[in-house]
Enzyme design. Sequence first.
Site, PDB file in Angstrom:
ATOM      1  N   GLY A  84      85.604  41.244  47.511  1.00 43.55           N
ATOM      2  CA  GLY A  84      84.598  40.317  48.019  1.00 43.55           C
ATOM      3  C   GLY A  84      83.156  40.635  47.682  1.00 43.55           C
ATOM      4  O   GLY A  84      82.243  39.998  48.224  1.00 43.55           O
ATOM      5  N   HIS A  99      85.330  37.191  22.594  1.00 41.43           N
ATOM      6  CA  HIS A  99      86.510  36.428  23.017  1.00 41.43           C
ATOM      7  C   HIS A  99      86.175  35.579  24.235  1.00 41.43           C
ATOM      8  O   HIS A  99      85.189  35.840  24.930  1.00 41.43           O
ATOM      9  CB  HIS A  99      87.668  37.370  23.342  1.00 41.43           C
ATOM     10  CG  HIS A  99      87.295  38.468  24.294  1.00 41.43           C
ATOM     11  ND1 HIS A  99      86.761  39.675  23.870  1.00 41.43           N
ATOM     12  CD2 HIS A  99      87.342  38.540  25.658  1.00 41.43           C
ATOM     13  CE1 HIS A  99      86.511  40.447  24.919  1.00 41.43           C
ATOM     14  NE2 HIS A  99      86.845  39.770  26.021  1.00 41.43           N
ATOM     15  N   ASP A 102      79.186  42.477  24.981  1.00 40.61           N
ATOM     16  CA  ASP A 102      80.457  43.180  25.016  1.00 40.61           C
ATOM     17  C   ASP A 102      81.118  43.179  23.631  1.00 40.61           C
ATOM     18  O   ASP A 102      81.003  42.212  22.881  1.00 40.61           O
ATOM     19  CB  ASP A 102      81.360  42.478  26.040  1.00 40.61           C
ATOM     20  CG  ASP A 102      82.612  43.264  26.366  1.00 40.61           C
ATOM     21  OD1 ASP A 102      82.488  44.398  26.848  1.00 40.61           O
ATOM     22  OD2 ASP A 102      83.719  42.726  26.142  1.00 40.61           O
ATOM     23  N   GLU A 128      77.424  46.687  22.744  1.00 40.95           N
ATOM     24  CA  GLU A 128      78.413  47.698  23.111  1.00 40.95           C
ATOM     25  C   GLU A 128      79.101  48.214  21.856  1.00 40.95           C
ATOM     26  O   GLU A 128      79.663  47.447  21.071  1.00 40.95           O
ATOM     27  CB  GLU A 128      79.477  47.122  24.046  1.00 40.95           C
ATOM     28  CG  GLU A 128      80.495  48.187  24.466  1.00 40.95           C
ATOM     29  CD  GLU A 128      81.815  47.620  24.987  1.00 40.95           C
ATOM     30  OE1 GLU A 128      82.535  48.368  25.681  1.00 40.95           O
ATOM     31  OE2 GLU A 128      82.150  46.465  24.681  1.00 40.95           O
ATOM     32  N   ASP A 155      84.050  51.338  32.225  1.00 39.44           N
ATOM     33  CA  ASP A 155      85.119  51.564  31.256  1.00 39.44           C
ATOM     34  C   ASP A 155      85.565  53.019  31.170  1.00 39.44           C
ATOM     35  O   ASP A 155      86.452  53.338  30.367  1.00 39.44           O
ATOM     36  CB  ASP A 155      84.666  51.110  29.864  1.00 39.44           C
ATOM     37  CG  ASP A 155      84.681  49.599  29.706  1.00 39.44           C
ATOM     38  OD1 ASP A 155      85.576  48.961  30.291  1.00 39.44           O
ATOM     39  OD2 ASP A 155      83.810  49.059  29.003  1.00 39.44           O
ATOM     40  N   ASP A 162      90.048  53.359  34.714  1.00 37.02           N
ATOM     41  CA  ASP A 162      90.206  51.983  35.168  1.00 37.02           C
ATOM     42  C   ASP A 162      91.652  51.753  35.642  1.00 37.02           C
ATOM     43  O   ASP A 162      92.592  52.108  34.939  1.00 37.02           O
ATOM     44  CB  ASP A 162      89.871  51.072  33.982  1.00 37.02           C
ATOM     45  CG  ASP A 162      90.047  49.595  34.264  1.00 37.02           C
ATOM     46  OD1 ASP A 162      90.140  49.225  35.441  1.00 37.02           O
ATOM     47  OD2 ASP A 162      90.093  48.828  33.285  1.00 37.02           O
TER      48      ASP A 162
END
Length: 573
Positions: free
Chosen positions: A174, A249, A333, A362, A428, A472
Amino acid sequence: MQLAGILHRPESEDTAVLADHQVLLRIQTALTDIVKVEIKYADMYLWQTGAPMQTAVLEKGLATQANQYWTLTLNVPTNRLIYGFRLTDQAGQTIGYGDDGFFDDCAPAWATTSHYFHLPYLHVSDAELPPAWVKETVWYQIFPERFANGDTTNDPAQVQAWGRGPVKTDSFYGGDLRGIIDHLDDLADLGINGLYLCPIFTSPSNHKYDTLDHFEIDPHFGTKKDFQELVDAAHERGMHVMLDAVFNHFGTASPQWQDVVKNGAQSRFADWFHIHGYPVGQDPETGQLNYETFGTAATMPKLNTQNPAVRDYLIQITSYWIQQLNIDAWRFDVADEVDHGTWRVICGALRAVKPDIYLLGESWHDSPSLVGNGQFDALMNYPLTQPILSLFNHELTPKAYIGKTNLQLMQYRQPNQQVMFNALDTHDTARMLTVLHDDPVKMQAALTLLMMLPGAPCLYYGTEVGLAGGPDPDNRRCMPWQPAPKQTAMYPVVQRLIAWRKANAAFLATSQLSWQLTGELLQLQRQDATQTVVGQFNLGTTSQALAPATTTVLSHGLADDQLAAGGFSLQVR
């Protein structure tokens, strides 16, 4: 003389226009081979009409594991420059080096124009100097879904209690924009003056890297009105705001991809992606996807960024958030998997909209081809920062660490190196504290070293309270607000380091950097004409004597000029 070790390339990271009439030159030689490097230089037109060639001596700079670098800043009144190098080795042998390679160190050779490197004219515009404000910025990365829940009315249906673990790839807690707004004063108190937000756009996931609509805020995060309030409130506190764009993407829920799913080759978006067969999906015989993706993620079809229509759409997205919401920076990204032509078009368009926009790409590896030349101001500097953790885990010797770090510092032009994005952990990677085996002293030492290096440092949310987490998704735990961050042991250390870094931003952007290694005592020195700052890190098993200092900014294990094993200090001499 080891000729194979000598290298200089004009109009590369070896030459950096610093200002009008000013250029920084750099040359590489084999380690310990050369004892002196001189430069002969002139304005070619004036030289050809009888003006004398000038001579200067380069300074011995940083050394990698295999090479020594030499540097010199030249003032060029006419902005026109030809130059050649005269190198002397340990045996006293000399040689000339220029545009056509090596030549004899004799008067006839130095009178030959073709031997010289050429910088026909120094254009400040070609230097593409990054925004000056970034050199003064300490960034704070926020994963919005996990920072703070300020509005429970927009929570996802499957929301979990705040902080309840373990964290899973599909967990929702949340976190939202209201939560960030509620804690801006906390971040200002910490000293943060740059906010980097992971994607906030409409997406079905908690991480939002599979974007559905780049023009809308995800409803679980809030509204554009909330975001405008966030940007305005951040600016009032002297903070810049950077958003995260995913242009390698789209997500499979995006309307463009859904149109391809519905209409196949007849879709007007069919050439927006890299598709090798229809209907799009998995080949029943081979099990392989018939379209290209980010990595192996079927839910993230790769964009065909060489399509002009795609490029125009991406420019519309990024320009919109600058013009309408007044953001200050974009982080892109997977930048290293998008073609250079696309980045030049997008970056050029954005700089036309906002000249001091900070554009960050990145990349997890050395990527000098992405920096400058109409592209990014800087990259996420993982090759520079990750060895810091290996150093304090004793996976790298101090000598090897110095060599690797100096190599990274030589990969980019100095102005770009000053704004590289330096983070010890991110969304990451595993959390710094966990990588350092839950040792808070090592974590403090690593942060101290980070703050002394060239570049713009970034803290991942929760660093100030010593938040732990493995790879992650465990590195995306909820920010703990109880007890209050100020009551934790880590907070005052991080706060003091940030304050020191910001107060010394100008000094750190221009001062000389050097290393000294005495046994297992690693010392990083930053020095200019007015002051000398030394970071000292005892990586051995016995205490080490330190030179007296006038001021100790921060230390652990320091008493009576003795630094205990595992201790560190940041001092002014």
